[in-house]
Design a protein around this motif. Structure first.
Motif, mmCIF file in Angstrom:
data_model
loop_
_atom_site.group_PDB
_atom_site.id
_atom_site.type_symbol
_atom_site.label_atom_id
_atom_site.label_comp_id
_atom_site.label_asym_id
_atom_site.label_seq_id
_atom_site.Cartn_x
_atom_site.Cartn_y
_atom_site.Cartn_z
ATOM 1 N N THR A 141 75.208 38.328 8.426
ATOM 2 C CA THR A 141 76.816 37.355 8.079
ATOM 3 C C THR A 141 78.186 37.848 8.006
ATOM 4 O O THR A 141 78.334 39.035 7.013
ATOM 5 C CB THR A 141 76.376 36.259 7.324
ATOM 6 N N PRO A 142 78.980 36.952 8.898
ATOM 7 C CA PRO A 142 78.518 36.423 9.734
ATOM 8 C C PRO A 142 78.515 36.780 10.867
ATOM 9 O O PRO A 142 78.909 37.848 10.821
ATOM 10 C CB PRO A 142 80.595 36.228 10.306
ATOM 11 N N PRO A 143 77.504 36.243 11.995
ATOM 12 C CA PRO A 143 77.587 36.659 13.624
ATOM 13 C C PRO A 143 77.820 37.742 14.166
ATOM 14 O O PRO A 143 79.550 37.550 14.165
ATOM 15 C CB PRO A 143 76.731 35.711 13.680
ATOM 16 N N MET A 144 77.355 38.632 14.456
ATOM 17 C CA MET A 144 78.616 39.365 15.339
ATOM 18 C C MET A 144 79.428 38.020 16.434
ATOM 19 O O MET A 144 80.882 39.287 17.005
ATOM 20 C CB MET A 144 77.512 40.804 16.048
ATOM 21 N N MET A 145 78.919 37.943 17.027
ATOM 22 C CA MET A 145 79.543 36.529 18.010
ATOM 23 C C MET A 145 80.440 36.171 17.555
ATOM 24 O O MET A 145 82.236 35.545 18.003
ATOM 25 C CB MET A 145 78.687 35.823 18.398
ATOM 26 N N PHE A 146 81.176 36.184 16.105
ATOM 27 C CA PHE A 146 82.065 35.475 15.589
ATOM 28 C C PHE A 146 83.385 37.228 14.837
ATOM 29 O O PHE A 146 84.587 36.432 14.983
ATOM 30 C CB PHE A 146 81.473 35.096 14.334
ATOM 31 N N ARG A 147 82.757 38.040 14.377
ATOM 32 C CA ARG A 147 83.128 38.553 14.233
ATOM 33 C C ARG A 147 84.256 39.758 15.164
ATOM 34 O O ARG A 147 85.747 40.003 15.176
ATOM 35 C CB ARG A 147 82.998 39.434 13.047
ATOM 36 N N ASN A 148 83.411 39.631 16.443
ATOM 37 C CA ASN A 148 83.802 39.933 17.491
ATOM 38 C C ASN A 148 83.233 39.205 18.846
ATOM 39 O O ASN A 148 82.599 39.356 19.357
ATOM 40 C CB ASN A 148 83.109 41.718 17.881
ATOM 41 N N PRO A 149 85.023 38.276 19.214
ATOM 42 C CA PRO A 149 84.574 37.558 19.971
ATOM 43 C C PRO A 149 85.030 38.126 21.766
ATOM 44 O O PRO A 149 84.795 37.236 22.777
ATOM 45 C CB PRO A 149 85.722 36.284 19.735
ATOM 46 N N VAL A 150 84.930 39.100 21.343
ATOM 47 C CA VAL A 150 84.735 39.527 23.131
ATOM 48 C C VAL A 150 84.024 39.721 24.169
ATOM 49 O O VAL A 150 83.509 39.232 25.308
ATOM 50 C CB VAL A 150 85.139 41.775 23.204
ATOM 51 N N TYR A 151 82.738 38.900 22.787
ATOM 52 C CA TYR A 151 81.932 38.488 24.166
ATOM 53 C C TYR A 151 81.430 37.236 24.507
ATOM 54 O O TYR A 151 80.877 36.573 25.502
ATOM 55 C CB TYR A 151 80.161 38.819 23.249
ATOM 56 N N VAL A 152 81.919 36.631 23.347
ATOM 57 C CA VAL A 152 82.027 34.557 23.224
ATOM 58 C C VAL A 152 83.040 34.894 24.344
ATOM 59 O O VAL A 152 83.210 33.552 25.503
ATOM 60 C CB VAL A 152 82.042 34.159 22.126
ATOM 61 N N LEU A 153 84.121 35.578 24.616
ATOM 62 C CA LEU A 153 85.628 35.373 25.343
ATOM 63 C C LEU A 153 84.879 36.326 27.096
ATOM 64 O O LEU A 153 85.394 34.865 28.401
ATOM 65 C CB LEU A 153 86.409 36.223 25.488
ATOM 66 N N SER A 154 84.181 36.749 26.370
ATOM 67 C CA SER A 154 83.733 37.310 28.771
ATOM 68 C C SER A 154 82.729 36.048 29.243
ATOM 69 O O SER A 154 82.826 35.784 29.976
ATOM 70 C CB SER A 154 82.648 38.612 27.846
ATOM 71 N N ALA A 155 81.790 35.165 28.086
ATOM 72 C CA ALA A 155 80.561 34.454 28.455
ATOM 73 C C ALA A 155 82.013 33.135 28.905
ATOM 74 O O ALA A 155 81.152 32.803 30.287
ATOM 75 C CB ALA A 155 80.324 33.817 27.215
ATOM 76 N N VAL A 156 83.021 32.952 28.486
ATOM 77 C CA VAL A 156 83.890 31.304 28.439
ATOM 78 C C VAL A 156 83.863 32.259 29.834
ATOM 79 O O VAL A 156 84.408 31.280 30.896
ATOM 80 C CB VAL A 156 85.027 31.341 27.438
ATOM 81 N N VAL A 157 84.631 32.936 29.844
ATOM 82 C CA VAL A 157 85.602 33.526 31.743
ATOM 83 C C VAL A 157 84.999 33.182 32.499
ATOM 84 O O VAL A 157 84.671 32.856 33.986
ATOM 85 C CB VAL A 157 85.356 34.769 31.388
ATOM 86 N N THR A 158 83.204 34.285 32.504
ATOM 87 C CA THR A 158 81.977 33.604 33.565
ATOM 88 C C THR A 158 82.045 32.742 33.917
ATOM 89 O O THR A 158 81.270 31.847 34.498
ATOM 90 C CB THR A 158 80.657 34.394 32.878
ATOM 91 N N ALA A 159 82.062 31.421 32.242
ATOM 92 C CA ALA A 159 81.318 30.279 33.221
ATOM 93 C C ALA A 159 82.819 28.859 33.835
ATOM 94 O O ALA A 159 81.633 28.786 34.308
ATOM 95 C CB ALA A 159 81.390 29.463 31.352
ATOM 96 N N PHE A 160 83.676 29.269 33.576
ATOM 97 C CA PHE A 160 84.442 29.377 34.095
ATOM 98 C C PHE A 160 84.832 29.851 35.180
ATOM 99 O O PHE A 160 85.173 28.426 36.633
ATOM 100 C CB PHE A 160 85.916 29.534 33.542
#
Length: 211
Positions: free
Chosen positions: A53-72
């Motif tokens: 912790t904190p989970p990797m998705m919060f420490r390296n937001p590139v995965y979250v950003l990629s998912a958001v861009v894909t969703a949009f």
């Protein structure tokens, strides 16, 4: 190469999550949230279980950003997508990318668990499977639909078989790189075989008992 495969899996998972959200009439925020949950929820659960912790998705937001861009992008092109004569071919490609994601997330999670010093085979394999399928499970629960991973196709089973095979290969004289490659091919192959041949695990035929 691992990062590239992870990004491919992230995009495929996010696209699948966005489609489920759209099918359930969620708004743009909900579509983005379900895409992120599908792509990153399994990894978040993995990190919490391992105390990473904190989970990797919060420490390296590139995965979250990629998912958001894909969703949009999915939101923007959705109508053209469903009306396109190439829809089925696109979904076939997404299934291939999804299978790649299933395989890579399983082995990467197992590697992380071992790097953190965990030795329990059950824990290491379980973490691999949870990472690969946990996001989709959380998405379906949040959308109040029957989890797809529990009802159709050989999905979690492929991850499970590959995880167990990978763990035992690592305990032999087989080099780690070779073991990883074999596990990836095994998971990917099982998943694609199930899709091509429309194979599901057996269920109880309740109609027989109602006659």
């Amino acid at each position: 190469m691992t990062f590239l495969l992870e990004m491919i899996g992230t995009v495929a998972f996010a696209f699948a999550g966005a489609l489920v959200a759209i099918d359930n009439d969620l708004d743009l925020f909900g579509i983005n949230l379900m895409a992120v949950m599908t792509a990153c929820g399994g990894g978040m659960t993995r990190d919490l279980l391992l105390g990473n912790t904190p989970p990797m998705m919060f420490r390296n937001p590139v995965y979250v950003l990629s998912a958001v861009v894909t969703a949009f992008l999915t939101f923007v092109i959705y109508h053209k997508f469903v009306q396109s004569r190439f829809k089925d071919k696109i979904l076939d490609i997404v299934n291939v990318l999804d299978a790649i994601g299933l395989a890579i997330f399983t082995t990467v999670a197992m590697d992380l668990a071992m790097q953190l010093g965990h030795e329990s085979g059950f824990l290491i394999c379980a973490v691999g499977v949870i990472t690969a399928v946990g996001g989709g499970l959380l998405r379906d629960m949040m959308c109040n639909v029957k989890p797809a991973v529990l009802t159709k196709d050989i999905y979690a089973t492929a991850s499970m078989v590959g995880a167990v095979a990978y763990f035992f290969m690592l305990k032999t004289a087989i080099p780690a790189v070779v073991s990883n490659f074999i596990a990836l091919v095994l998971i990917f192959g099982m998943r694609m075989w199930a899709i091509v041949h429309n194979v599901n695990l057996p269920t109880i035929d309740k109609a027989k008992h109602n006659k």
